[in-house]
Design an enzyme around this catalytic site. Sequence first.
Site, PDB file in Angstrom:
ATOM      1  N   ARG A  50       0.828  -1.209   0.000  1.00 11.73           N
ATOM      2  CA  ARG A  50       0.000   0.000   0.000  1.00 11.73           C
ATOM      3  C   ARG A  50       0.862   1.258   0.000  1.00 11.73           C
ATOM      4  NH1 ARG A  50      -0.422   4.691   2.525  1.00 11.73           N
ATOM      5  NH2 ARG A  50       0.115   3.672   4.467  1.00 11.73           N
ATOM      6  N   ASP A  51       1.560   1.524   1.102  1.00 13.11           N
ATOM      7  CA  ASP A  51       2.341   2.767   1.202  1.00 13.11           C
ATOM      8  C   ASP A  51       3.422   2.779   0.128  1.00 13.11           C
ATOM      9  OD1 ASP A  51       3.569   5.115   2.100  1.00 13.11           O
ATOM     10  OD2 ASP A  51       3.344   4.592   4.201  1.00 13.11           O
ATOM     11  N   HIS A  66       5.377   4.447  12.706  1.00 12.99           N
ATOM     12  CA  HIS A  66       5.345   4.377  11.229  1.00 12.99           C
ATOM     13  C   HIS A  66       6.335   5.430  10.745  1.00 12.99           C
ATOM     14  CE1 HIS A  66       2.952   4.140   7.288  1.00 12.99           C
ATOM     15  NE2 HIS A  66       3.656   5.252   7.128  1.00 12.99           N
ATOM     16  N   HIS A  97       9.027   6.985   8.064  1.00 12.80           N
ATOM     17  CA  HIS A  97       9.667   7.105   6.755  1.00 12.80           C
ATOM     18  C   HIS A  97      11.143   7.465   6.992  1.00 12.80           C
ATOM     19  CE1 HIS A  97       6.168   6.694   3.997  1.00 12.80           C
ATOM     20  NE2 HIS A  97       5.534   6.893   5.132  1.00 12.80           N
ATOM     21  N   CYS A 128       4.443   9.269   0.093  1.00  9.81           N
ATOM     22  CA  CYS A 128       3.051   9.700  -0.011  1.00  9.81           C
ATOM     23  C   CYS A 128       2.980  10.708  -1.135  1.00  9.81           C
ATOM     24  CB  CYS A 128       2.586  10.318   1.304  1.00  9.81           C
ATOM     25  SG  CYS A 128       0.928  10.994   1.205  1.00  9.81           S
ATOM     26  N   ASN A 157       9.195   4.108   3.591  1.00  9.50           N
ATOM     27  CA  ASN A 157       9.217   3.704   4.999  1.00  9.50           C
ATOM     28  C   ASN A 157      10.526   2.982   5.280  1.00  9.50           C
ATOM     29  OD1 ASN A 157       6.282   3.478   3.965  1.00  9.50           O
ATOM     30  ND2 ASN A 157       6.078   3.614   6.173  1.00  9.50           N
TER      31      ASN A 157
HETATM   32  P1  HMG Z   1     -13.032  14.387  -2.097  1.00 13.87           P
HETATM   33  O1  HMG Z   1     -12.893  14.855  -3.507  1.00 13.87           O
HETATM   34  O2  HMG Z   1     -12.994  15.417  -1.023  1.00 13.87           O
HETATM   35  O3  HMG Z   1     -14.325  13.479  -1.890  1.00 13.87           O
HETATM   36  O4  HMG Z   1     -11.913  13.306  -1.826  1.00 13.87           O
HETATM   37  P2  HMG Z   1     -15.805  13.604  -2.334  1.00 13.87           P
HETATM   38  O5  HMG Z   1     -16.578  12.829  -1.338  1.00 13.87           O
HETATM   39  O6  HMG Z   1     -16.161  15.037  -2.611  1.00 13.87           O
HETATM   40  O7  HMG Z   1     -15.863  12.780  -3.730  1.00 13.87           O
HETATM   41  C1  HMG Z   1     -15.265  13.253  -4.925  1.00 13.87           C
HETATM   42  C2  HMG Z   1     -15.120  12.103  -5.908  1.00 13.87           C
HETATM   43  O8  HMG Z   1     -14.294  11.086  -5.332  1.00 13.87           O
HETATM   44  C3  HMG Z   1     -16.443  11.403  -6.247  1.00 13.87           C
HETATM   45  O9  HMG Z   1     -16.302  10.890  -7.559  1.00 13.87           O
HETATM   46  C4  HMG Z   1     -16.467  10.247  -5.293  1.00 13.87           C
HETATM   47  O10 HMG Z   1     -17.258   9.185  -5.731  1.00 13.87           O
HETATM   48  C5  HMG Z   1     -15.014   9.838  -5.258  1.00 13.87           C
HETATM   49  P3  HMG Z   1     -16.836  11.657  -8.867  1.00 13.87           P
HETATM   50  O11 HMG Z   1     -18.290  11.913  -8.583  1.00 13.87           O
HETATM   51  O12 HMG Z   1     -16.011  12.940  -8.950  1.00 13.87           O
HETATM   52  O13 HMG Z   1     -16.552  10.717  -9.990  1.00 13.87           O
HETATM   53  N1  HMG Z   1     -14.647   9.172  -4.002  1.00 13.87           N
HETATM   54  C6  HMG Z   1     -14.105   7.946  -3.928  1.00 13.87           C
HETATM   55  N2  HMG Z   1     -13.766   7.051  -4.864  1.00 13.87           N
HETATM   56  C7  HMG Z   1     -13.246   5.885  -4.441  1.00 13.87           C
HETATM   57  N3  HMG Z   1     -13.044   5.587  -3.136  1.00 13.87           N
HETATM   58  C8  HMG Z   1     -13.370   6.453  -2.188  1.00 13.87           C
HETATM   59  C9  HMG Z   1     -13.921   7.690  -2.565  1.00 13.87           C
HETATM   60  N4  HMG Z   1     -14.347   8.760  -1.875  1.00 13.87           N
HETATM   61  C10 HMG Z   1     -14.788   9.655  -2.763  1.00 13.87           C
HETATM   62  N5  HMG Z   1     -13.165   6.148  -0.895  1.00 13.87           N
HETATM   63  C11 HMG Z   1     -10.782  11.522  -0.704  1.00 13.87           C
HETATM   64  C12 HMG Z   1     -11.695  12.728  -0.548  1.00 13.87           C
HETATM   65  C13 HMG Z   1     -10.258  11.165   0.666  1.00 13.87           C
HETATM   66  C14 HMG Z   1     -11.551  10.396  -1.298  1.00 13.87           C
HETATM   67  C15 HMG Z   1      -9.615  11.924  -1.644  1.00 13.87           C
HETATM   68  O14 HMG Z   1      -9.025  13.076  -1.115  1.00 13.87           O
HETATM   69  C16 HMG Z   1      -8.574  10.844  -1.778  1.00 13.87           C
HETATM   70  O15 HMG Z   1      -8.818   9.782  -2.305  1.00 13.87           O
HETATM   71  N6  HMG Z   1      -7.325  11.143  -1.339  1.00 13.87           N
HETATM   72  C17 HMG Z   1      -6.219  10.211  -1.432  1.00 13.87           C
HETATM   73  C18 HMG Z   1      -5.608  10.077  -0.093  1.00 13.87           C
HETATM   74  C19 HMG Z   1      -4.497   9.025  -0.107  1.00 13.87           C
HETATM   75  O16 HMG Z   1      -4.694   7.904  -0.526  1.00 13.87           O
HETATM   76  N7  HMG Z   1      -3.300   9.418   0.400  1.00 13.87           N
HETATM   77  C20 HMG Z   1      -2.213   8.498   0.548  1.00 13.87           C
HETATM   78  C21 HMG Z   1      -2.444   7.559   1.697  1.00 13.87           C
HETATM   79  S1  HMG Z   1      -2.180   8.293   3.304  1.00 13.87           S
HETATM   80  C22 HMG Z   1      -0.505   8.017   3.618  1.00 13.87           C
HETATM   81  O17 HMG Z   1       0.214   7.547   2.776  1.00 13.87           O
HETATM   82  C23 HMG Z   1       0.000   8.335   4.992  1.00 13.87           C
HETATM   83  C24 HMG Z   1       0.249   7.091   5.853  1.00 13.87           C
HETATM   84  O18 HMG Z   1       1.137   6.199   5.227  1.00 13.87           O
HETATM   85  C25 HMG Z   1       0.846   7.529   7.188  1.00 13.87           C
HETATM   86  C26 HMG Z   1       2.036   8.458   6.975  1.00 13.87           C
HETATM   87  O19 HMG Z   1       3.074   8.037   6.510  1.00 13.87           O
HETATM   88  O20 HMG Z   1       1.819   9.648   7.262  1.00 13.87           O
HETATM   89  C27 HMG Z   1      -1.064   6.358   6.143  1.00 13.87           C
HETATM   90 MG    MG Z   2       3.319   6.401   5.237  1.00 11.37          MG
END
Ligand code: HMG
Ligand code: MG
Length: 302
Positions: free
Chosen positions: A15-16, A207, A209, A240, A249
């Site tokens: 995933r990450d 966690h 990086h 990310c 990581n």
């Molecule tokens: P948004 O645009 O604010 O959401 O996104 P919305 O509810 O207004 O929906 C907009 C569109 O997104 C719609 O589609 C929804 O259906 C779709 P459209 O009508 O435009 O075709 N949608 C989705 N589609 C699939 N799955 C969903 C979903 N939700 C809405 N769950 C949202 C909000 C959070 C979805 C968006 O900002 C997003 O996907 N962001 C990506 C975040 C991400 O994956 N970041 C990386 C992971 S976090 C990380 O790596 C950190 C971590 O490792 C810890 C660390 O190291 O810090 C965990």
């Molecule tokens: Mg991370």
Amino acid sequence: MKLPSRVKLVEVGPRDGLQNEKQLIPAAIKIELVHKLQAAGLTEIEVTSYVSPKWVPQMADNAEVMAGIQRKARVRYSVLTPNMKGFEGALASKADEVVVFGAASEAFSQKNINCSIAESIERFAPVAEAALKAGMTVRGAISCTVGCPYEGEVAPERTGYVAGLMKQIGVQHIGVADTIGVGTPRKVQAALDAALKHYDIDHVSGHYHDTYGQALANTLASLEVGIWNYDTSIAGLGGCPYAKGATGNVATEDVVYLLHGLGIATGCDLDALVDAGTFISEALGRRPNSRAAVALLNKRVA
Ligand code: HMG
Ligand code: MG
């Protein structure tokens, strides 16, 4: 100083790690990677994310990957779920655990999940409730607990604040993330201490990086305060998309080498991890980003 006698690793490479690769990786390769990781003894694997495919196209094959895995009874498979739409995907794919992911910094929350910290908690609350009702466990990740790419240094109180909010909505376990790898041991310990005001030692993980090469030192510093759960990433994959310049990581192979050297049990076979890391690194056209893996591979050739 008494260190934990065993450590549980959550492997976050699929995933990450793979969320951050420019090239799209076929689902079959991701599935094979998960198979190699579980064969190496890992019992917790973060497989994919149910996020918007427009935001993170690398995870668009989430359902295909989850459906393709031959599951082992002793392994738990987790997925990221930022909202109820994501939860529905997780439920359909029979994930064992969902991960809601917030941030200690407002700016990162906005960039990463397009909402404020307060709004994110409102989105996570029904996810946590539904997941618990469905018999899944709920983990929370808190990004940018020591530093933020947009706001700079982050005070430990910010982590404490988000940990408290996550606790209130039923999140069972939290991960303290150094998203951009700027932390050093005392700063990471301060963030952990803030989280430990709301969660006990069994329910806080690290966690880290490795952008500045501090992740192993931060892991040792966390062991010293009793933390025994860590997210690590095979071959040091990771990053990310919303934290530019942040690298992967800490490598699973490096952490396992450290832990075994300290006499701490992980249940993992280091050679099998090196094989898994080599498999995915070759698929990506490079060598593993793990010092221990490269050393062991060189030794094999010799
Ligand atoms: P948004 O645009 O604010 O959401 O996104 P919305 O509810 O207004 O929906 C907009 C569109 O997104 C719609 O589609 C929804 O259906 C779709 P459209 O009508 O435009 O075709 N949608 C989705 N589609 C699939 N799955 C969903 C979903 N939700 C809405 N769950 C949202 C909000 C959070 C979805 C968006 O900002 C997003 O996907 N962001 C990506 C975040 C991400 O994956 N970041 C990386 C992971 S976090 C990380 O790596 C950190 C971590 O490792 C810890 C660390 O190291 O810090 C965990
Ligand atoms: Mg991370």
